[in-house]
Scaffold this motif. Structure first.
Motif, short mmCIF file in Angstrom:
data_model
loop_
_atom_site.label_atom_id
_atom_site.label_comp_id
_atom_site.label_asym_id
_atom_site.label_seq_id
_atom_site.Cartn_x
_atom_site.Cartn_y
_atom_site.Cartn_z
N LEU A 68 0.85 -1.19 0.00
CA LEU A 68 0.00 0.00 0.00
C LEU A 68 0.88 1.23 0.00
O LEU A 68 1.87 1.30 0.74
CB LEU A 68 -0.87 -0.01 1.26
CG LEU A 68 -1.68 1.24 1.56
CD1 LEU A 68 -2.85 1.33 0.61
CD2 LEU A 68 -2.17 1.20 2.99
N TYR A 69 0.53 2.20 -0.84
CA TYR A 69 1.22 3.50 -0.84
C TYR A 69 0.19 4.55 -0.48
O TYR A 69 -0.80 4.72 -1.19
CB TYR A 69 1.83 3.80 -2.21
CG TYR A 69 2.78 4.97 -2.17
CD1 TYR A 69 4.14 4.76 -2.04
CD2 TYR A 69 2.31 6.27 -2.22
CE1 TYR A 69 5.03 5.83 -1.99
CE2 TYR A 69 3.18 7.34 -2.16
CZ TYR A 69 4.53 7.12 -2.05
OH TYR A 69 5.40 8.18 -1.99
N LEU A 70 0.41 5.21 0.63
CA LEU A 70 -0.50 6.25 1.11
C LEU A 70 -0.04 7.59 0.55
O LEU A 70 0.97 8.14 1.00
CB LEU A 70 -0.52 6.26 2.64
CG LEU A 70 -1.56 7.10 3.32
CD1 LEU A 70 -2.96 6.76 2.84
CD2 LEU A 70 -1.48 6.90 4.82
N ALA A 71 -0.76 8.08 -0.44
CA ALA A 71 -0.34 9.28 -1.17
C ALA A 71 -1.34 10.43 -1.00
O ALA A 71 -1.52 11.23 -1.89
CB ALA A 71 -0.16 8.96 -2.64
N THR A 72 -1.94 10.48 0.17
CA THR A 72 -2.87 11.58 0.46
C THR A 72 -2.12 12.66 1.24
O THR A 72 -0.99 12.46 1.67
CB THR A 72 -4.07 11.08 1.28
OG1 THR A 72 -3.58 10.44 2.47
CG2 THR A 72 -4.91 10.09 0.49
N THR A 73 -2.78 13.77 1.43
CA THR A 73 -2.17 14.83 2.23
C THR A 73 -2.00 14.33 3.66
O THR A 73 -2.74 13.46 4.13
CB THR A 73 -3.03 16.10 2.21
OG1 THR A 73 -4.35 15.76 2.66
CG2 THR A 73 -3.10 16.67 0.79
N HIS A 74 -1.02 14.89 4.34
CA HIS A 74 -0.67 14.38 5.68
C HIS A 74 -1.85 14.39 6.65
O HIS A 74 -1.95 13.54 7.51
CB HIS A 74 0.51 15.18 6.26
CG HIS A 74 0.16 16.57 6.65
ND1 HIS A 74 0.05 17.59 5.73
CD2 HIS A 74 -0.11 17.10 7.86
CE1 HIS A 74 -0.28 18.70 6.38
NE2 HIS A 74 -0.38 18.43 7.66
N ASN A 75 -2.75 15.33 6.53
CA ASN A 75 -3.89 15.39 7.45
C ASN A 75 -4.89 14.26 7.24
O ASN A 75 -5.75 14.02 8.08
CB ASN A 75 -4.59 16.74 7.37
CG ASN A 75 -5.12 17.04 6.00
OD1 ASN A 75 -4.55 16.64 5.00
ND2 ASN A 75 -6.22 17.75 5.93
N ALA A 76 -4.78 13.53 6.14
CA ALA A 76 -5.68 12.40 5.88
C ALA A 76 -5.04 11.05 6.19
O ALA A 76 -5.70 10.03 6.10
CB ALA A 76 -6.13 12.44 4.41
N HIS A 77 -3.77 11.03 6.56
CA HIS A 77 -3.09 9.76 6.79
C HIS A 77 -3.74 8.94 7.89
O HIS A 77 -3.97 7.74 7.72
CB HIS A 77 -1.62 9.98 7.13
CG HIS A 77 -0.80 10.34 5.93
ND1 HIS A 77 0.56 10.46 5.99
CD2 HIS A 77 -1.12 10.61 4.65
CE1 HIS A 77 1.03 10.78 4.80
NE2 HIS A 77 0.02 10.89 3.97
N THR A 78 -4.02 9.53 9.03
CA THR A 78 -4.61 8.77 10.13
C THR A 78 -5.97 8.17 9.78
O THR A 78 -6.17 6.97 10.00
CB THR A 78 -4.68 9.64 11.40
OG1 THR A 78 -3.36 10.03 11.76
CG2 THR A 78 -5.32 8.86 12.56
N PRO A 79 -6.89 8.94 9.21
CA PRO A 79 -8.17 8.32 8.85
C PRO A 79 -8.04 7.19 7.80
O PRO A 79 -8.76 6.22 7.86
CB PRO A 79 -9.01 9.46 8.28
CG PRO A 79 -8.35 10.72 8.70
CD PRO A 79 -6.91 10.37 8.96
#
Length: 80
Positions: A68-79
């Motif tokens: 998995l590559y999490l490529a969202t803005t940092h504020n969306a990482h936790t959700p």
């Protein structure tokens, strides 16, 4: 060559930069993509022969996904 499937969460500029390096990695391919805007996920998926997923759960559960590559803005990482 063993294929290695990736799921990308997010479909913006960072995703496109990382995907540009995939030809340098033996076997790497985009298996699934999720974006909060489904049209964006669908556009990216169509460009790479991947599955566009309407939910985060479906994207991660894709049987071709090994990473998995999490490529969202940092504020969306936790959700995510």
């Amino acid at each position: 060559m063993k294929r290695f499937g990736w799921c990308f969460i997010g479909s913006g500029s960072i995703t496109r930069r990382v995907l540009a390096a995939f030809p340098l990695m033996d076997g790497a391919f985009l298996a699934s993509v999720y974006s909060p805007t489904f049209a964006n996920a669908k556009s990216l998926a169509n460009q790479h022969g991947a599955r566009a997923c309407a939910t985060l759960e479906a994207a991660v559960a894709d049987p071709d996904v090994q990473a998995l590559y999490l490529a969202t803005t940092h504020n969306a990482h936790t959700p995510h």
